[in-house]
Design a protein around this motif. Structure first.
Motif, mmCIF file in Angstrom:
data_model
loop_
_atom_site.group_PDB
_atom_site.id
_atom_site.type_symbol
_atom_site.label_atom_id
_atom_site.label_comp_id
_atom_site.label_asym_id
_atom_site.label_seq_id
_atom_site.Cartn_x
_atom_site.Cartn_y
_atom_site.Cartn_z
ATOM 1 N N ARG A 3 1.116 -1.527 0.123
ATOM 2 C CA ARG A 3 -0.021 0.486 0.122
ATOM 3 C C ARG A 3 0.789 1.191 -0.202
ATOM 4 O O ARG A 3 1.733 0.307 0.793
ATOM 5 N N ALA A 4 0.458 2.268 -0.381
ATOM 6 C CA ALA A 4 0.781 3.785 -0.460
ATOM 7 C C ALA A 4 1.369 4.039 0.571
ATOM 8 O O ALA A 4 2.496 4.690 1.263
ATOM 9 N N MET A 5 0.536 4.267 1.985
ATOM 10 C CA MET A 5 1.428 4.361 3.612
ATOM 11 C C MET A 5 3.381 3.551 3.754
ATOM 12 O O MET A 5 3.692 4.452 4.519
ATOM 13 N N THR A 6 3.350 2.606 3.028
ATOM 14 C CA THR A 6 4.462 1.698 3.539
ATOM 15 C C THR A 6 5.696 2.356 2.548
ATOM 16 O O THR A 6 6.118 2.143 2.623
ATOM 17 N N PHE A 7 5.392 2.873 1.407
ATOM 18 C CA PHE A 7 6.245 3.429 0.244
ATOM 19 C C PHE A 7 7.451 4.456 0.817
ATOM 20 O O PHE A 7 6.901 5.439 2.394
ATOM 21 N N ASP A 8 8.634 3.809 0.511
ATOM 22 C CA ASP A 8 9.752 5.052 1.791
ATOM 23 C C ASP A 8 10.105 5.745 0.582
ATOM 24 O O ASP A 8 11.318 5.786 0.264
ATOM 25 N N HIS A 9 8.961 7.218 0.894
ATOM 26 C CA HIS A 9 9.987 8.133 0.041
ATOM 27 C C HIS A 9 11.114 8.723 0.258
ATOM 28 O O HIS A 9 11.843 8.885 -1.101
ATOM 29 N N ALA A 10 11.945 8.902 0.972
ATOM 30 C CA ALA A 10 13.580 8.801 1.764
ATOM 31 C C ALA A 10 14.080 8.362 0.341
ATOM 32 O O ALA A 10 15.035 8.303 -0.386
ATOM 33 N N LEU A 11 14.509 6.687 0.930
ATOM 34 C CA LEU A 11 14.979 6.160 -0.587
ATOM 35 C C LEU A 11 14.413 6.376 -1.169
ATOM 36 O O LEU A 11 15.474 5.934 -2.500
ATOM 37 N N PHE A 12 12.996 6.327 -2.150
ATOM 38 C CA PHE A 12 13.088 6.025 -3.339
ATOM 39 C C PHE A 12 13.828 7.313 -3.935
ATOM 40 O O PHE A 12 14.318 7.056 -4.997
ATOM 41 N N HIS A 13 13.958 8.365 -2.938
ATOM 42 C CA HIS A 13 14.480 9.486 -3.481
ATOM 43 C C HIS A 13 16.059 9.716 -3.363
ATOM 44 O O HIS A 13 16.792 10.211 -4.496
ATOM 45 N N ALA A 14 16.997 9.260 -3.121
ATOM 46 C CA ALA A 14 17.748 8.500 -2.561
ATOM 47 C C ALA A 14 18.189 7.916 -3.701
ATOM 48 O O ALA A 14 19.117 8.220 -4.248
ATOM 49 N N ASP A 15 17.268 7.361 -3.813
ATOM 50 C CA ASP A 15 17.594 6.368 -4.944
ATOM 51 C C ASP A 15 17.773 7.175 -6.590
ATOM 52 O O ASP A 15 18.951 6.508 -6.822
ATOM 53 N N LEU A 16 16.453 7.873 -6.705
ATOM 54 C CA LEU A 16 16.843 8.372 -7.618
ATOM 55 C C LEU A 16 17.980 9.046 -7.947
ATOM 56 O O LEU A 16 18.677 9.595 -8.881
ATOM 57 N N ASP A 17 18.148 10.353 -6.812
ATOM 58 C CA ASP A 17 19.389 10.614 -6.432
ATOM 59 C C ASP A 17 20.818 10.137 -7.519
ATOM 60 O O ASP A 17 22.018 11.130 -7.552
ATOM 61 N N ALA A 18 20.631 8.807 -7.131
ATOM 62 C CA ALA A 18 22.110 7.944 -7.350
ATOM 63 C C ALA A 18 22.409 7.495 -8.580
ATOM 64 O O ALA A 18 23.889 7.337 -8.896
ATOM 65 N N VAL A 34 14.396 13.947 -15.603
ATOM 66 C CA VAL A 34 13.704 12.714 -15.311
ATOM 67 C C VAL A 34 13.554 12.073 -14.003
ATOM 68 O O VAL A 34 12.415 12.491 -13.588
ATOM 69 N N SER A 35 14.343 12.653 -13.017
ATOM 70 C CA SER A 35 14.502 12.325 -12.310
ATOM 71 C C SER A 35 13.681 13.233 -11.240
ATOM 72 O O SER A 35 12.678 12.714 -10.776
ATOM 73 N N GLY A 36 12.957 14.545 -11.951
ATOM 74 C CA GLY A 36 12.094 15.390 -11.050
ATOM 75 C C GLY A 36 10.552 14.931 -11.024
ATOM 76 O O GLY A 36 9.454 15.050 -10.827
ATOM 77 N N HIS A 37 10.467 14.368 -13.076
ATOM 78 C CA HIS A 37 9.266 14.044 -13.425
ATOM 79 C C HIS A 37 8.944 13.266 -12.306
ATOM 80 O O HIS A 37 7.160 12.829 -11.440
ATOM 81 N N LEU A 38 9.779 11.803 -12.372
ATOM 82 C CA LEU A 38 9.688 10.212 -11.511
ATOM 83 C C LEU A 38 9.300 11.062 -9.571
ATOM 84 O O LEU A 38 8.778 10.082 -9.610
#
Length: 737
Positions: A3-18, A34-38
């Protein structure tokens, strides 16, 4: 699903930035955005997410094309969908990337999704393969989404899985089959069945065949009919009965994600006709006949659109469909489109002449469309009607004057229509534009239209680009002096483009070349001087002048592109014309061959087709003196779109390298594939039909006698007439050979 509530935004953003997004590319270059759009797509701001989704479709899935950044984005899109964030929309984007991709080469050992990580590529593989591989790596997500509580998510997942190709079939097909047995929603079941046939047509064909009966919901029955055709199953009476029972079919595919089949009658028509068998042509004829005679106007409208494609693909379809199309047009007028299709029937539409003439006598756009169709099926009856109401018949007048960009035959000479055109010239074009259409018609009529010389002379001052050619074409002896004097005046003063056109017409009329030489010298010295296709047009005119243009040789050389500069296609086209002119005027092939070698040796034939064709044609005109071009001409034979021109050139410059027999085979290959067929046919005629082998002669004759049209592409409404002209040309050549 997670479910959306379990989504780790911080990890997602870190992986995008990597990820080094700026080093990846998409449709507009660097993929740093693309990173910003994702990030926005996975965020809480719905407006920003909508905008991000739109931007991603434009950049990483641009008009169905995929890029390096598309594959790199797939794992992040998958994580977003897995979290239940805009799941249906994101799954559709993933499916689109898979659809735009391509299967990797078959491999042994591990399955494709196990061989590399989802964001890893393989050295040398195309962006298309990388994208398909990336989505296949996420198949577990797509499969898990098949059991989502939301029907729209399940449907999107089924559609996306269906585009994973051979690389994903082993994993996707069993899961799709299992879900089809359990799925309660008709729309989702339809998508599941379509995906199964896309991935496994042979194995899933029986599933489709078992779902066409009346005990199944209409959405599934319609999908099953389409799937049966796609799977290559014979079209039986049961299929026909089911299709007719379901008409109109389009409501049963509304809300489907499978956009390739969102016009079911049209899709069935196209799929069955492409099989190119008499049984399938009979099936299409029967289906369209029933639909055109159906009680529901929506069914008739679906059939009318499909009939247009049928006439474009099949030479026999116009005669098969004429009675039903005429019946539909009598019932509906132009409400369902049947009236407009009558113009596609050619001679087979002659029985519709009375109906079209009656409708053409009415008002507004329907009358104009009826007259447009009448011009195609009974031109002798159309001319007086057009003459009577020319100002209110713009579509018909365009057709009478040769259609868009002169791709149709002009209406034969008619004295009443000539008088109407003369009035049109006097009154001027609607909106004050140049009279290109009247001029095209008068030019084609030639001296028969000489009565229009006074109107053309009056229009010359206001329209010096459009009128000169017509004046040279239509003049009668009694007008010769007056026309020549008017053209000479225009050739002496005014903008260069106007002088150029007047000088060309003057030379055509009188043979006087002095004014044209002056204009050509100025065009060449000013890199075109604002003249349309300036340098290229000037070079062609110089070659046409012959020895009289020898003084222009230094200017022609000076106009060639400087060595080492990057050339556009128009610049290359100009260089080709310059090279041809220099050879024509000097007789020295070396200079021209060097220029042509520089063009023919360029990469990217996909984007330079017509430029390469022109270069090959120029080489052919030079002949054996262009033998040095063999190494750059031979590779062009591999491209079916360039094969005809390359074969003609190779045979002309080095007949020992490409003999007449092999050249004929290559030309027949090109014509049969519909690649420059008219050019291939003319080349075969030039080679000599009498010299063809028995097998080659049979293949050549078949170009006229087969049902599938040889010409199958072109501007709307022009394919049928162009193909019939080619057919007549082949038949005449066979008789003469």
């Amino acid at each position: 699903m997670i479910r959306a509530m379990t989504f780790d935004h911080a990890l997602f953003h870190a992986d995008l930035d990597a990820q080094p997004w700026a080093s990846y590319t998409h449709a507009y270059g660097s993929a740093e955005d693309v990173s910003g759009h994702l990030r926005a797509l996975a965020g809480d701001d719905d407006a920003a997410a909508d905008e991000a989704q739109s931007e991603l479709y434009g950049s990483i899935l641009h008009q169905g094309s995929v890029y390096e950044a598309s594959a790199k984005a797939v794992p992040f899109l998958a994580r977003t969908a897995a979290a239940g964030i805009r799941a249906a929309e994101v799954l559709l984007l993933l499916g689109g990337i898979a659809e735009g991709g391509a299967d990797p080469r078959p491999t042994c050992g591990a399955e494709p999704w196990e061989e590399t990580g989802p964001s890893e590529g393989r050295a040398g593989e195309s962006d298309e393969v990388a994208c398909r591989r990336a989505v296949v790596a996420e198949l577990p997500l797509l499969i898990a989404s098949l059991t989502d509580e939301s029907p729209s998510v399940r449907q999107a997942a089924a559609w996306a899985a269906g585009w994973t190709g051979a690389a994903g079939a082993a994993l996707a097909v069993p899961a799709l089959r299992d879900r089809l047995e359990a799925e309660p929603e008709p729309g989702v079941r339809a998508e599941l069945l379509t995906a199964l046939v896309e991935l496994d047509p042979e194995g899933s064909g029986p599933l489709a065949a078992g779902a066409i009966g009346p005990e199944h919901p209409p959405q599934l029955r319609t999908a099953a009919l389409l799937a049966c055709a796609d799977a290559g199953l014979p079209w039986t009476r049961d299929h026909h009965a089911a299709a007719v029972d379901l008409l109109p079919l389009e409501p049963h595919v509304s809300g489907r994600y499978d956009e390739t089949r969102n016009e079911p009658v049209h899709h069935l028509t196209l799929t069955l006709l492409e099989r190119d068998t008499e049984a399938d042509r009979d099936a299409v004829g029967a289906l369209l006949d029933a639909a055109l005679r159906h009680d529901d106007p929506d069914a008739r409208a679906e059939a009318a659109w499909a009939a247009t494609t049928a006439c474009e693909l099949s030479r026999g379809m116009p005669a098969r469909l004429a009675p039903a199309l005429i019946a539909a047009a009598e019932q509906d007028g132009d409400d369902t489109g049947a009236l407009a299709v009558l113009g596609r029937l050619g001679p087979a539409g002659a029985p519709a002449a009375d109906l079209l003439a009656t409708r053409a006598d009415g008002d507004g756009d329907p009358a104009d469309r009826a007259l447009e169709a009448l011009i195609a099926v009974a031109p002798e009856r159309a001319a007086p009607l057009l003459a009577r109401d020319l100002p209110r018949r713009p579509r018909a007048f365009q057709a009478a004057c040769g259609g868009p960009v002169g791709t149709l035959p002009v209406l034969p000479y008619d004295p009443e229509l000539l008088e109407a055109v003369r009035r049109r010239l006097t009154e001027g074009e609607p909106g004050g534009g140049a009279p290109y259409r009247p001029v095209a018609l008068l030019t084609a009529w030639g001296p028969d239209a000489s009565a229009a010389v006074p109107e053309l002379l009056a229009a010359l001052e206001a329209h010096p680009l459009a009128v000169p050619k017509a004046l040279a074409a239509v003049h009668a002896p009694e007008h010769r002096t007056e026309v020549a004097q008017a053209l000479a005046r225009k050739a002496e003063a005014g903008p260069l483009e106007d002088r150029f056109e007047a000088a060309r017409a003057l030379r055509e009329l009188t043979g006087e070349h002095g004014p044209l030489l002056h204009a050509l010298a100025e065009v060449l010295a000013t890199d075109g001087g604002g003249v349309r296709d300036g340098v290229r047009a000037a070079a062609a005119a110089a070659a046409d002048l012959g020895p009289a243009a020898v003084p222009l040789v230094p200017a022609l050389r000076a106009a060639l592109s400087a060595p080492g500069i990057e050339r556009t296609n128009p610049r290359m086209d100009a260089d080709i014309a310059l090279a041809a002119a220099l050879h024509c005027l000097t007789g020295d092939a070396a200079e021209a061959v060097a220029v042509l070698a520089g063009v023919l040796g360029t990469a990217e034939p996909r984007w330079r087709r017509w430029t390469l064709v022109r270069a090959a044609e120029a080489a052919a005109r030079i002949g054996p003196d262009a033998r040095d071009l063999v190494p750059v001409l031979e590779p062009l034979l591999a491209d079916v779109e360039l094969r005809a021109a390359a074969a003609v050139a190779l045979h002309a410059v080095a007949p020992d390298v490409l003999g007449a027999g092999r050249a004929a085979d290559l030309l027949l290959d090109a014509a049969e594939a519909g690649a420059a067929p008219a050019e291939a046919v003319e080349a075969l005629v030039a080679l000599g039909v009498a010299g063809l082998t028995v097998e080659q002669r049979a293949r050549f004759a078949e170009l006229a006698e087969r049902d599938r049209r040889v010409i199958h592409s072109g501007l709307d409404g022009t394919v049928e007439s162009a193909d019939e002209r080619l057919r007549a040309r082949v038949r005449a050549a066979v008789r003469g050979g």
